[in-house]
Design an enzyme around this catalytic site. Structure first.
Site, short mmCIF file in Angstrom:
data_model
loop_
_atom_site.label_atom_id
_atom_site.label_comp_id
_atom_site.label_asym_id
_atom_site.label_seq_id
_atom_site.Cartn_x
_atom_site.Cartn_y
_atom_site.Cartn_z
N HIS A 129 -1.96 4.27 3.72
CA HIS A 129 -2.39 3.96 2.35
C HIS A 129 -2.67 2.47 2.17
O HIS A 129 -2.74 1.99 1.05
CB HIS A 129 -1.35 4.43 1.33
CG HIS A 129 -0.83 5.81 1.59
ND1 HIS A 129 0.34 6.06 2.26
CD2 HIS A 129 -1.38 7.01 1.31
CE1 HIS A 129 0.53 7.37 2.38
NE2 HIS A 129 -0.50 7.97 1.83
FE1 FES Z 1 1.77 4.60 2.59
FE2 FES Z 1 2.37 3.09 4.68
S1 FES Z 1 1.08 2.59 3.03
S2 FES Z 1 2.99 5.13 4.27
#
Ligand code: FES
Length: 141
Positions: free
Chosen positions: A106
């Site tokens: 993410h």
């Molecule tokens: Fe979501 Fe690493 S940014 S698990």
């Protein structure tokens, strides 16, 4: 010496290396002087998570570069659990906007001291209990 052997007492991974992926662990990282200086130059006010998250130190220890490293005389070494503090993916080393680690799940960016600088991760990468039992062997756990 730019490598150490890892001996894990309670955890299931052992290995050796400078950077990489070994399940739950980022092997101890032998940082360059440039990486250390970059981390030291960061103002604590600029950090998303101001705490060191270092199991070897008090819970309220600020996230200075020294507090994130293996300590005085071993500032080049950093030992962390390679699990993103957002939802647990494994961050990639020498990646991201801050030259440290990047979590591709993410988009969390960590700096060269493993401190979260951008993205959804709420905390710096965790530092487990560890000790150098010699110049070339680190016991984790
Ligand atoms: Fe979501 Fe690493 S940014 S698990």
């Amino acid at each position: 010496e730019n490598q150490v052997t890892i001996v894990c007492i309670h955890l299931r991974i052992s290995g050796r290396g400078r950077r990489g992926r070994l399940g739950e662990f980022v092997p101890p990282v032998n940082r360059t002087q440039q990486e250390i200086e970059t981390a030291r130059a960061t103002a604590l006010d600029d950090l998303k998570d101001p705490l060191a998250r270092n199991a070897n130190l008090a819970d309220d220890q600020p996230a200075t570069d020294l507090a994130r490293s293996a300590g005085e005389g071993r500032e080049n070494w950093i030992v962390m659990i390679g699990v993103c503090t957002h939802l647990g993916c494994v961050p990639l080393g020498q990646a991201g906007d801050y030259g440290g680690w990047f979590c591709p799940c993410h988009g969390s960016h960590y700096d060269t001291a493993g401190r979260v600088r951008k993205g959804p991760a709420p905390e710096n990468l965790a530092i487990p209990n560890f000790a150098f039992v010699s110049d070339t062997v680190v016991r984790i756990g």
